[in-house]
Design a protein around this motif. Structure first.
Motif, PDB file in Angstrom:
ATOM      1  N   ASP A   1      -4.840  -4.726  -2.984  1.00  0.00           N
ATOM      2  CA  ASP A   1      -3.612  -4.015  -3.332  1.00  0.00           C
ATOM      3  C   ASP A   1      -3.858  -2.622  -2.982  1.00  0.00           C
ATOM      4  O   ASP A   1      -4.716  -1.863  -3.161  1.00  0.00           O
ATOM      5  CB  ASP A   1      -3.995  -4.102  -4.796  1.00  0.00           C
ATOM      6  CG  ASP A   1      -3.084  -3.559  -5.822  1.00  0.00           C
ATOM      7  OD1 ASP A   1      -2.397  -2.676  -5.366  1.00  0.00           O
ATOM      8  OD2 ASP A   1      -2.740  -4.110  -7.020  1.00  0.00           O
ATOM      9  N   GLU A   2      -2.598  -2.155  -2.052  1.00  0.00           N
ATOM     10  CA  GLU A   2      -2.434  -1.013  -1.714  1.00  0.00           C
ATOM     11  C   GLU A   2      -2.475   0.297  -2.783  1.00  0.00           C
ATOM     12  O   GLU A   2      -2.806   1.409  -2.319  1.00  0.00           O
ATOM     13  CB  GLU A   2      -1.278  -0.840  -0.968  1.00  0.00           C
ATOM     14  CG  GLU A   2      -1.320  -1.826   0.195  1.00  0.00           C
ATOM     15  CD  GLU A   2       0.147  -1.751   0.759  1.00  0.00           C
ATOM     16  OE1 GLU A   2       1.118  -1.047   0.446  1.00  0.00           O
ATOM     17  OE2 GLU A   2       0.369  -2.421   1.841  1.00  0.00           O
ATOM     18  N   ARG A   3      -2.411  -0.197  -4.183  1.00  0.00           N
ATOM     19  CA  ARG A   3      -2.645   0.747  -5.045  1.00  0.00           C
ATOM     20  C   ARG A   3      -3.927   1.301  -5.351  1.00  0.00           C
ATOM     21  O   ARG A   3      -4.227   2.303  -6.118  1.00  0.00           O
ATOM     22  CB  ARG A   3      -1.858   0.573  -6.417  1.00  0.00           C
ATOM     23  CG  ARG A   3      -0.316  -0.089  -6.195  1.00  0.00           C
ATOM     24  CD  ARG A   3       0.309  -0.469  -7.367  1.00  0.00           C
ATOM     25  NE  ARG A   3      -0.273  -1.924  -7.367  1.00  0.00           N
ATOM     26  CZ  ARG A   3      -0.023  -2.698  -8.684  1.00  0.00           C
ATOM     27  NH1 ARG A   3       0.967  -2.492  -9.560  1.00  0.00           N
ATOM     28  NH2 ARG A   3      -0.400  -4.063  -8.521  1.00  0.00           N
ATOM     29  N   VAL A   4      -4.881   0.437  -5.110  1.00  0.00           N
ATOM     30  CA  VAL A   4      -6.469   0.706  -4.926  1.00  0.00           C
ATOM     31  C   VAL A   4      -6.767   1.677  -4.143  1.00  0.00           C
ATOM     32  O   VAL A   4      -6.838   1.092  -2.679  1.00  0.00           O
ATOM     33  CB  VAL A   4      -7.136  -0.564  -5.208  1.00  0.00           C
ATOM     34  CG1 VAL A   4      -8.630  -0.332  -5.383  1.00  0.00           C
ATOM     35  CG2 VAL A   4      -6.659  -1.357  -6.466  1.00  0.00           C
ATOM     36  N   ARG A   5      -7.051   2.821  -4.167  1.00  0.00           N
ATOM     37  CA  ARG A   5      -7.343   3.923  -3.167  1.00  0.00           C
ATOM     38  C   ARG A   5      -8.508   4.596  -3.610  1.00  0.00           C
ATOM     39  O   ARG A   5      -9.187   4.482  -4.754  1.00  0.00           O
ATOM     40  CB  ARG A   5      -6.362   4.652  -3.035  1.00  0.00           C
ATOM     41  CG  ARG A   5      -5.103   4.041  -2.617  1.00  0.00           C
ATOM     42  CD  ARG A   5      -3.923   5.278  -2.074  1.00  0.00           C
ATOM     43  NE  ARG A   5      -2.911   4.631  -1.560  1.00  0.00           N
ATOM     44  CZ  ARG A   5      -1.697   4.621  -2.148  1.00  0.00           C
ATOM     45  NH1 ARG A   5      -1.576   5.155  -3.210  1.00  0.00           N
ATOM     46  NH2 ARG A   5      -0.728   3.847  -1.482  1.00  0.00           N
TER      47      ARG A   5
ATOM     48  N   ARG B   1     -11.478   1.939  -4.417  1.00  0.00           N
ATOM     49  CA  ARG B   1     -11.403   0.927  -3.431  1.00  0.00           C
ATOM     50  C   ARG B   1     -13.087   0.739  -2.964  1.00  0.00           C
ATOM     51  O   ARG B   1     -13.329  -0.270  -2.484  1.00  0.00           O
ATOM     52  CB  ARG B   1     -10.713   1.606  -2.342  1.00  0.00           C
ATOM     53  CG  ARG B   1     -10.625   0.434  -0.962  1.00  0.00           C
ATOM     54  CD  ARG B   1      -9.635   0.570   0.046  1.00  0.00           C
ATOM     55  NE  ARG B   1      -8.281   0.308  -0.446  1.00  0.00           N
ATOM     56  CZ  ARG B   1      -7.884  -0.950  -0.629  1.00  0.00           C
ATOM     57  NH1 ARG B   1      -8.650  -2.063  -0.353  1.00  0.00           N
ATOM     58  NH2 ARG B   1      -6.552  -1.159  -0.832  1.00  0.00           N
TER      59      ARG B   1
ATOM     60  N   LEU C   1      -7.921   3.057 -12.690  1.00  0.00           N
ATOM     61  CA  LEU C   1      -6.500   2.274 -12.236  1.00  0.00           C
ATOM     62  C   LEU C   1      -5.779   2.225 -13.553  1.00  0.00           C
ATOM     63  O   LEU C   1      -6.035   2.234 -14.662  1.00  0.00           O
ATOM     64  CB  LEU C   1      -6.975   0.979 -11.727  1.00  0.00           C
ATOM     65  CG  LEU C   1      -8.004   0.809 -10.520  1.00  0.00           C
ATOM     66  CD1 LEU C   1      -8.413  -0.546 -10.302  1.00  0.00           C
ATOM     67  CD2 LEU C   1      -7.372   1.537  -9.277  1.00  0.00           C
ATOM     68  N   ALA C   2      -4.530   1.973 -13.106  1.00  0.00           N
ATOM     69  CA  ALA C   2      -3.366   1.757 -13.994  1.00  0.00           C
ATOM     70  C   ALA C   2      -3.686   0.275 -14.633  1.00  0.00           C
ATOM     71  O   ALA C   2      -4.006  -0.464 -13.922  1.00  0.00           O
ATOM     72  CB  ALA C   2      -2.031   1.983 -13.443  1.00  0.00           C
TER      73      ALA C   2
ATOM     74  N   GLU D   1      -1.457  -1.794 -15.353  1.00  0.00           N
ATOM     75  CA  GLU D   1      -0.664  -2.920 -14.478  1.00  0.00           C
ATOM     76  C   GLU D   1      -1.438  -3.228 -13.192  1.00  0.00           C
ATOM     77  O   GLU D   1      -1.117  -4.537 -12.607  1.00  0.00           O
ATOM     78  CB  GLU D   1       0.678  -2.295 -14.248  1.00  0.00           C
ATOM     79  CG  GLU D   1       0.882  -1.247 -13.305  1.00  0.00           C
ATOM     80  CD  GLU D   1       1.055   0.015 -13.989  1.00  0.00           C
ATOM     81  OE1 GLU D   1       1.064   1.110 -13.577  1.00  0.00           O
ATOM     82  OE2 GLU D   1       0.546   0.148 -15.343  1.00  0.00           O
ATOM     83  N   VAL D   2      -2.290  -2.363 -12.756  1.00  0.00           N
ATOM     84  CA  VAL D   2      -2.892  -2.753 -11.273  1.00  0.00           C
ATOM     85  C   VAL D   2      -4.034  -3.747 -11.683  1.00  0.00           C
ATOM     86  O   VAL D   2      -4.162  -5.016 -11.033  1.00  0.00           O
ATOM     87  CB  VAL D   2      -3.524  -1.599 -10.752  1.00  0.00           C
ATOM     88  CG1 VAL D   2      -4.462  -1.972  -9.423  1.00  0.00           C
ATOM     89  CG2 VAL D   2      -2.322  -0.656 -10.105  1.00  0.00           C
TER      90      VAL D   2
ATOM     91  N   ASP E   1      -2.262  -7.241 -12.726  1.00  0.00           N
ATOM     92  CA  ASP E   1      -1.701  -7.782 -11.571  1.00  0.00           C
ATOM     93  C   ASP E   1      -2.713  -8.556 -10.633  1.00  0.00           C
ATOM     94  O   ASP E   1      -2.420  -9.634 -10.176  1.00  0.00           O
ATOM     95  CB  ASP E   1      -0.933  -6.876 -10.731  1.00  0.00           C
ATOM     96  CG  ASP E   1       0.337  -6.476 -11.176  1.00  0.00           C
ATOM     97  OD1 ASP E   1       0.988  -6.855 -12.568  1.00  0.00           O
ATOM     98  OD2 ASP E   1       0.920  -5.439 -10.692  1.00  0.00           O
TER      99      ASP E   1
END
Length: 140
Positions: free
Chosen positions: A43-47, A51, A96-97, A99-100, A103
């Motif tokens: 997931d690109e939203r995990v940074r 990560r 993390l949000a 929704e992340v 999902d």
């Protein structure tokens, strides 16, 4: 000759399938927990730090000589992997949000309830070895 990567998810699910014993509620969720972290990794939203935490959990799952080796203990040996996953989940919920997280969880039940069971059962089984798990994973 071409290389075919092993399907760790499938192997993990086969490994725990039918397990009946101590802490089975946590152990039988190992495949679901691994899938969750695999989804987070892509997931690109995990940074950033998040990560790195996800990578630490996935690496710990595949390291053969961890605190409770599966080779020696069978599915019971996954309790250290599951403890780390549940411990990190508690950290990720703050980073993390929602929704992340939602999902990445493919199961029908609520991830927070599953991780609470995994955390409780694995924490109790490990006792003082929890510190060793966090040290081996680089989180102490």
């Amino acid at each position: 000759m071409s290389f075919v990567a092993p399907d760790y998810r499938a192997e993990l699910r086969r490994f725990v399938h039918g397990y009946a014993g101590a802490h089975q509620d946590a152990i039988l969720r190992a495949g679901d927990v691994f899938d969750f972290y695999s989804s987070l990794m892509t997931d690109e939203r995990v940074r950033g730090d998040a990560r790195g935490l996800v990578a630490a959990v996935l690496a710990y799952f595949v390291v053969p000589d961890d605190v409770l080796p599966e080779e020696d203990l069978g599915p019971y040996g996954l309790l250290d992997d599951l403890f780390l996953a549940a411990h990190v989940f508690r950290m990720l919920r703050r980073q993390l949000a929602p929704e992340v997280i939602a999902d990445a969880w493919a199961e029908d039940d609520e991830i927070t309830k599953v991780m609470d069971v995994v955390y409780s059962e694995s924490r109790g089984a490990l006792g003082k070895l929890r510190r060793d798990v966090l040290r081996v994973a680089g989180l102490s």
